[in-house]
Each structure stands twice: as C-alpha cells, then as structure tokens.
Design an enzyme around this catalytic site. Sequence first.
Site, PDB file in Angstrom:
ATOM      1  N   ARG A 207       0.844  -1.204   0.000  1.00  0.00           N
ATOM      2  CA  ARG A 207       0.000   0.000   0.000  1.00  0.00           C
ATOM      3  C   ARG A 207       0.875   1.248   0.000  1.00  0.00           C
ATOM      4  O   ARG A 207       0.590   2.226  -0.697  1.00  0.00           O
ATOM      5  CB  ARG A 207      -0.955  -0.002   1.212  1.00  0.00           C
ATOM      6  CG  ARG A 207      -2.191  -0.850   0.963  1.00  0.00           C
ATOM      7  CD  ARG A 207      -3.211  -0.715   2.088  1.00  0.00           C
ATOM      8  NE  ARG A 207      -2.878  -1.525   3.244  1.00  0.00           N
ATOM      9  CZ  ARG A 207      -3.201  -2.809   3.376  1.00  0.00           C
ATOM     10  NH1 ARG A 207      -3.867  -3.438   2.443  1.00  0.00           N
ATOM     11  NH2 ARG A 207      -2.871  -3.473   4.465  1.00  0.00           N
ATOM     12  N   ASP A 245     -14.255  -5.489  -8.212  1.00  0.00           N
ATOM     13  CA  ASP A 245     -14.278  -6.720  -7.402  1.00  0.00           C
ATOM     14  C   ASP A 245     -15.602  -7.426  -7.683  1.00  0.00           C
ATOM     15  O   ASP A 245     -16.611  -6.778  -7.977  1.00  0.00           O
ATOM     16  CB  ASP A 245     -14.156  -6.404  -5.905  1.00  0.00           C
ATOM     17  CG  ASP A 245     -13.715  -7.628  -5.097  1.00  0.00           C
ATOM     18  OD1 ASP A 245     -12.527  -7.705  -4.748  1.00  0.00           O
ATOM     19  OD2 ASP A 245     -14.566  -8.510  -4.849  1.00  0.00           O
ATOM     20  N   CYS A 332      -0.751 -14.946  -4.201  1.00  0.00           N
ATOM     21  CA  CYS A 332      -0.670 -15.335  -2.785  1.00  0.00           C
ATOM     22  C   CYS A 332      -0.861 -16.839  -2.625  1.00  0.00           C
ATOM     23  O   CYS A 332      -1.217 -17.323  -1.563  1.00  0.00           O
ATOM     24  CB  CYS A 332      -1.690 -14.551  -1.948  1.00  0.00           C
ATOM     25  SG  CYS A 332      -3.383 -14.819  -2.435  1.00  0.00           S
TER      26      CYS A 332
END
Length: 388
Positions: A207, A245, A332
């Site tokens: 971030r 999203d 991830c």
Amino acid sequence: MNAVVLKPGRDKAVRNRHHWIFSGAIRDLPGFDDGSILPVRSAAGDLLGHGYFNRRSSITGRMVSFGDEPAETAIRRSVERAIALRAGFFDPEVTNARRLINAEGDGLPGLIADLYDDVLVLQVATLGMEKLKPLVVDLLTAALRPRAIIEKSDLPARREEGLGDAEAVLAGDAVGKVRILEAGTPYWVSLAQGQKTGFYLDQRESRRLVRECAPGRRVLNTFAYTGSFSVCAILGGAVRADSVDSSAAAMALAQENFELNGLSSDSGVFFTADVFEFLREPALDHDFIILDPPAFAKKRTDVVQACRGYKDINRLALQRVKAPGLVLTFSCSHFVDEGLFQQVVFQAAGEAGRRVRILQRHRQAFDHPVNIYHPETAYLKGFLLYVD
Ligand code: SAH
C-alpha cells in the site's frame, strides 16, 4: 505416554525444526483421539518434540515444541515471542492493526491472530489448534486485554481436518465493523462480512508503494476488495483510481473507505464485475494496473490451472496498460513460488508483446514472518512491472 515414532531416516525435517509430519514419515502411531498432543520420537528413540496429530489430515502431525520442552510451555513461549516480535515496530497513533500470530511463522501451526485496534480476530485451521483454543484465548486475553475476541474460521482447509466453518464471539461483545489506522490512514474493517480476518494486513508495505507510485496516474485496482490500494492511490496523488471486485459488499465498503478518507466521489468508480471480463472492456485508459487476485492454487494439484489464470490476467493487464505504465502483480498461492510466478509473468509479457521490466519485488509484510525452518510460510510474492 505413547509416542509417535518416525521411520528411520525420516526424522531430518523435524530435527531441522520443520513443523509438519506427513503420514509417510510415521512408523508407529499409538492409539489417540484426533487433535491430541503426542510426543514424537525418532526410530532410535530420541525425543524430537511434541506435536498435535489428526489421522484425517494429509499433514498428520504438526509440531508445537521441539526437543524436550513440554508442549504447553512451548505454546506459551511462542505466544509471548510473537507479541514481543511486533512490539515496538508500530506506533498505535499511526498504525493500530497488525498480525500478531502467523501460524508456523510464529511456531504456532494452525493459528492466525490479527489485531484490529482493540479487537482480536482468530482464525483456526486445524483440529489440534481447535483443542488449544481455550489456552490461546487465555494467553492472549492476559497479554492484550482486547475489547473482544472474534473467531472467523472459514477456511476450506478445515474440511480436511473434519471441521466445519466457525464464526463466534470468544470474548467480549460482537463487533460488526472496526475502524483501523494504517500509516495514519483510516479504513473500515468488516468483521461481520469481511474475507479472511477482515483486512489484508499482508499488503501493508505494498500500500505504501502504491502511494509512492501514484502521482499523476490513472489507476485500475482489480480484485480490490475494500479498496485499500485505491484509497492509497488517491492519497498519493493519482488523478483517478477505479476499483473492480466481484463482491458487491466489498465494493460498498470500498466506497465507505473513500468517504472515511474524505475522497471526492469523482475520484474513482466502483465496479462489481469479474476481472477476467472487465480487463477486456474496450474503454480502459489506465496507466497503472494492480492485480491482487485470491489464491488461484489452493492445493498442489491446482498449480497448472492456477498458472493459466495468473497468465490470463497478467497478459490482459500488460496488453491494456497505457505506456509508459506500471503493473503491480501479486500471487498469494503457497504452491506458486516466486520463480514460477516470474515465469508466468514472462510468458504473459511475451504473449502481450510488450516491453516489460521488473522494478521491484514484493513479499508479505514483516508482521507475517517467514520461519527459516519452515519456508512454506512464505506465500505472497509480487512484482512491480514497468511497461513502455
Ligand atoms: N487487494 C485487496 C485484497 C484482494 S483479495 C486488498 O489489498 O485489500 C481478492 C479479492 O478478489 C476478493 O475481494 C474477491 O472478492 C475478489 N475476486 C475473486 N475472484 C474475482 C474475480 N474473478 N473477479 C473480480 N473479483 C474477484
């Protein structure tokens, strides 16, 4: 007490403080209730430590102590050490959310504990840790005095352990939403509806990077969840940050995060859409695209399929980003290591026919430590790519 005895020559990993024991390494398994803690011995009879065992799981045993340290003493020490490791790194006036316990990364297999201001959220992945939960709750309560402890254990891995999803208030009162601060920036974390424990703390350092790279850019934040990268982009000086999203609830909270930060409503659009389709929209004009998908490979056998998914979105982003542009891309998945991920991005770049360079490599934030003896604790990897 009856011990688990490993096969000759199969004790090396545990002697090297790796936490997992696979069924194939075990010579003798005594009678026991699944989830209980047992001593572990080598074929020659040496005590290697203690672990909890579950016959249903392919990872039959997970070590909680090594050598002759009793299990409970080791668990207490691991909790204390996990708290000590993070102490001093965070000024609570600036950043009040952090991962306190990162499973094997902190020597506590099957346990995640994230602190959101004064609310602690636990995630339990295994039956053995489920049985240790009362002890862990006591230890964390004594050390931190949180306002509430909430359990959010909704992991597919629990099925393999014979456990269903569990959401519960373990201490204090139910908490729907917490306002946290990270690097001075406020965000809403939804404990009632959020994914994982509520917020992707592992992306804290990314971030900051997004903020640094944002000035003057038109940002497309895909797999945006509650919009934290979009907020950082605007605060960093992006002209626009659009978020995509598939979860409408996540997009609604992203919008609230814009409002919480006083960002104007024309600073970004929130799309509830599938990223694979959205990246094919003809009108995209972004010169900074962020790709932070969920783990496409949840098990080893998913790797080939997962790589296809990673390649597709990376190819699309590399094709669509306006040059000179940036693509910040992550994986991830535990089972896709950094070398493999780089190979996937290499193929995507070739297929997109763009000039692509890696400017920086990224990992999970430091409060998600990687245990040197248990390298599987490294899962998040990312590249900042330059496209011209
Ligand atoms: N970057 C976020 C975390 C992303 S988590 C942050 O830092 O907070 C992954 C997100 O991808 C989830 O919010 C999930 O809802 C979303 N998602 C999963 N598959 C998707 C798809 N095919 N299209 C769009 N969003 C998707």
